[in-house]
Structure formats: structure tokens, C-alpha cells
Design a protein around this motif. Sequence first.
Motif, PDB file in Angstrom:
ATOM      1  N   VAL A  91      -5.869   0.926  -0.965  1.00 53.01           N
ATOM      2  CA  VAL A  91      -4.426   1.109  -1.116  1.00 53.01           C
ATOM      3  C   VAL A  91      -4.006   0.651  -2.505  1.00 53.01           C
ATOM      4  O   VAL A  91      -3.451   1.425  -3.281  1.00 53.01           O
ATOM      5  CB  VAL A  91      -3.635   0.371  -0.013  1.00 53.01           C
ATOM      6  N   PRO A 118       0.994   7.877   3.074  1.00 50.61           N
ATOM      7  CA  PRO A 118       1.239   6.436   3.239  1.00 50.61           C
ATOM      8  C   PRO A 118       1.417   5.991   4.688  1.00 50.61           C
ATOM      9  O   PRO A 118       1.102   4.851   5.019  1.00 50.61           O
ATOM     10  CB  PRO A 118       2.497   6.173   2.427  1.00 50.61           C
ATOM     11  N   ASP A 119       1.896   6.873   5.542  1.00 53.79           N
ATOM     12  CA  ASP A 119       2.059   6.502   6.949  1.00 53.79           C
ATOM     13  C   ASP A 119       0.828   6.856   7.785  1.00 53.79           C
ATOM     14  O   ASP A 119       0.841   6.747   9.008  1.00 53.79           O
ATOM     15  CB  ASP A 119       3.314   7.137   7.539  1.00 53.79           C
ATOM     16  N   VAL A 121      -2.476   5.738   6.568  1.00 49.54           N
ATOM     17  CA  VAL A 121      -3.592   4.951   6.041  1.00 49.54           C
ATOM     18  C   VAL A 121      -4.402   4.445   7.235  1.00 49.54           C
ATOM     19  O   VAL A 121      -3.825   3.993   8.231  1.00 49.54           O
ATOM     20  CB  VAL A 121      -3.072   3.779   5.166  1.00 49.54           C
ATOM     21  N   SER A 125      -8.038  -0.243   7.427  1.00 51.88           N
ATOM     22  CA  SER A 125      -7.684  -0.758   6.106  1.00 51.88           C
ATOM     23  C   SER A 125      -7.322  -2.232   6.251  1.00 51.88           C
ATOM     24  O   SER A 125      -6.474  -2.581   7.070  1.00 51.88           O
ATOM     25  CB  SER A 125      -6.492   0.031   5.549  1.00 51.88           C
ATOM     26  N   GLN A 129      -4.798  -4.966   1.975  1.00 59.52           N
ATOM     27  CA  GLN A 129      -4.547  -3.649   1.393  1.00 59.52           C
ATOM     28  C   GLN A 129      -3.177  -3.136   1.849  1.00 59.52           C
ATOM     29  O   GLN A 129      -2.446  -2.511   1.089  1.00 59.52           O
ATOM     30  CB  GLN A 129      -5.629  -2.649   1.820  1.00 59.52           C
ATOM     31  N   GLN A 130      -2.838  -3.412   3.093  1.00 58.60           N
ATOM     32  CA  GLN A 130      -1.574  -2.943   3.668  1.00 58.60           C
ATOM     33  C   GLN A 130      -0.358  -3.509   2.924  1.00 58.60           C
ATOM     34  O   GLN A 130       0.704  -2.888   2.917  1.00 58.60           O
ATOM     35  CB  GLN A 130      -1.494  -3.320   5.151  1.00 58.60           C
ATOM     36  N   TRP A 132       0.180  -3.482  -0.049  1.00 55.40           N
ATOM     37  CA  TRP A 132       0.476  -2.578  -1.156  1.00 55.40           C
ATOM     38  C   TRP A 132       1.040  -1.228  -0.710  1.00 55.40           C
ATOM     39  O   TRP A 132       1.327  -0.368  -1.538  1.00 55.40           O
ATOM     40  CB  TRP A 132      -0.786  -2.376  -2.001  1.00 55.40           C
ATOM     41  N   LEU A 133       1.215  -1.046   0.594  1.00 61.11           N
ATOM     42  CA  LEU A 133       1.689   0.247   1.090  1.00 61.11           C
ATOM     43  C   LEU A 133       3.035   0.694   0.507  1.00 61.11           C
ATOM     44  O   LEU A 133       3.203   1.878   0.212  1.00 61.11           O
ATOM     45  CB  LEU A 133       1.741   0.249   2.615  1.00 61.11           C
ATOM     46  N   TYR A 136       2.221   2.172  -2.833  1.00 62.65           N
ATOM     47  CA  TYR A 136       1.447   3.391  -2.566  1.00 62.65           C
ATOM     48  C   TYR A 136       2.418   4.510  -2.191  1.00 62.65           C
ATOM     49  O   TYR A 136       2.350   5.621  -2.726  1.00 62.65           O
ATOM     50  CB  TYR A 136       0.483   3.063  -1.424  1.00 62.65           C
ATOM     51  N   ALA A 137       3.352   4.208  -1.283  1.00 66.13           N
ATOM     52  CA  ALA A 137       4.337   5.201  -0.842  1.00 66.13           C
ATOM     53  C   ALA A 137       5.233   5.652  -1.987  1.00 66.13           C
ATOM     54  O   ALA A 137       5.540   6.843  -2.114  1.00 66.13           O
ATOM     55  CB  ALA A 137       5.184   4.628   0.299  1.00 66.13           C
ATOM     56  N   VAL A 162       8.009   3.959   5.054  1.00 65.73           N
ATOM     57  CA  VAL A 162       6.896   3.037   4.791  1.00 65.73           C
ATOM     58  C   VAL A 162       7.343   1.913   3.854  1.00 65.73           C
ATOM     59  O   VAL A 162       6.945   0.767   4.003  1.00 65.73           O
ATOM     60  CB  VAL A 162       5.688   3.784   4.196  1.00 65.73           C
TER      61      VAL A 162
END
Length: 186
Positions: A91, A118-119, A121, A125, A129-130, A132-133, A136-137, A162
Motif C-alpha cells: 500500500v 483502494p476498497d 486491498v 495486507s 500497510q492499511q 496508508w490506505l 493510496y485512495a 476509504v
Amino acid sequence: FLREEPHVGLARRLEVDALAGAFDDVIEVSERFHTGWVRAGRPRVNNLGPAVYAVAMVHGMRRDASARRRWVDLAGEVLRTPETIEGASAVWPVALDALLDLDLDFPDRALARFAHDPDAVPAESPWHQQLWLPWYAGAWAEASALTGAPGLNDRLARAAAVARGNEVVQLIIERARLVAGGRSSE
């Protein structure tokens, strides 16, 4: 309590300053981070990876390819699991690379980096990492808008869901909505 291991505390500052655009601060603090990390015996700690990779992104945005390569390589040294950078559940590497691609005016390349919406992933994970969602989104939304990706209105709505709670990323998504203008498709 971080006096003897300053790199631990500086890592979060590098991430925040990189995302805030405080690039001069990132460059200055990154050298202090590196010195502290070396003095600590070069520990391999996965949660330091995003900070090191954020420094690489900043060097890329400053158009310094050799410094960027140095910090990308350093990310591999910092991580216990260097394959994290290229993994399917990545991510933060995707978010940071996509932000760099967008800055370099390569929205197609940025959008191609996203192996998952993004929804969507993968659940495997790791939790870190989550975190950073939202970023990422936001990068996914901006790249989608700039490339005129299909289903753009849906993409922007999903990205906003997200990124809820992150006001900065919500602004990025709103900007993507404005940039898209009449280009959106259903």
C-alpha cells in the motif's frame, strides 16, 4: 526517551513532512535519520520502511534520480522483508510511487501501479500497510481523474469513503473531482 535512538522518532516526521510538502525539512532530517540508524547498527525494522521510501519520493520530486535510487535501496536495507516494496499487498510503496508519478506528470503510469482498488486491498495486507490506505485512495482518485478512467464518479466516491477522516486526502479527491470536470463517465 529517543535521545539515543533518534531515528525512531524522526521516521514519523519524515513521513509527515514528505506528505506535507516540507521537502527541505525532509532532506535535512533524513541525514539525521540515516546517521542515527547507522549508529544503532542498521536495524532491519519494517515500520521504518515508509519513512525511508518517503525520502526517496521527495528526492524524485526534486528531480534527483541518484539520491532517489540511494533511498530506494536504503528502504530495502531497512526492511526485514524487502519484498514488501513490490508485494501484491503493498500500500505505502504504491501510494508514494503513484504520488511521484503524478508529480512527474505520468498519470497513466501512476494508475497502472494500483493492483487493487483502494476498497479492495487484500485482507492479508498487514495492518501497518492499511494505515496508508487514505493516501493510496487519494493517488488512485487523482490518477483516475487525470486519465479519464471509466466509472470515474464511482471511483471518486469509493476513494472518498476509504479516505474518510483524512481531511487532506479528501481535498485531493475533491480536486480530482474538479479536474475531471465534464470528463467523468458512469
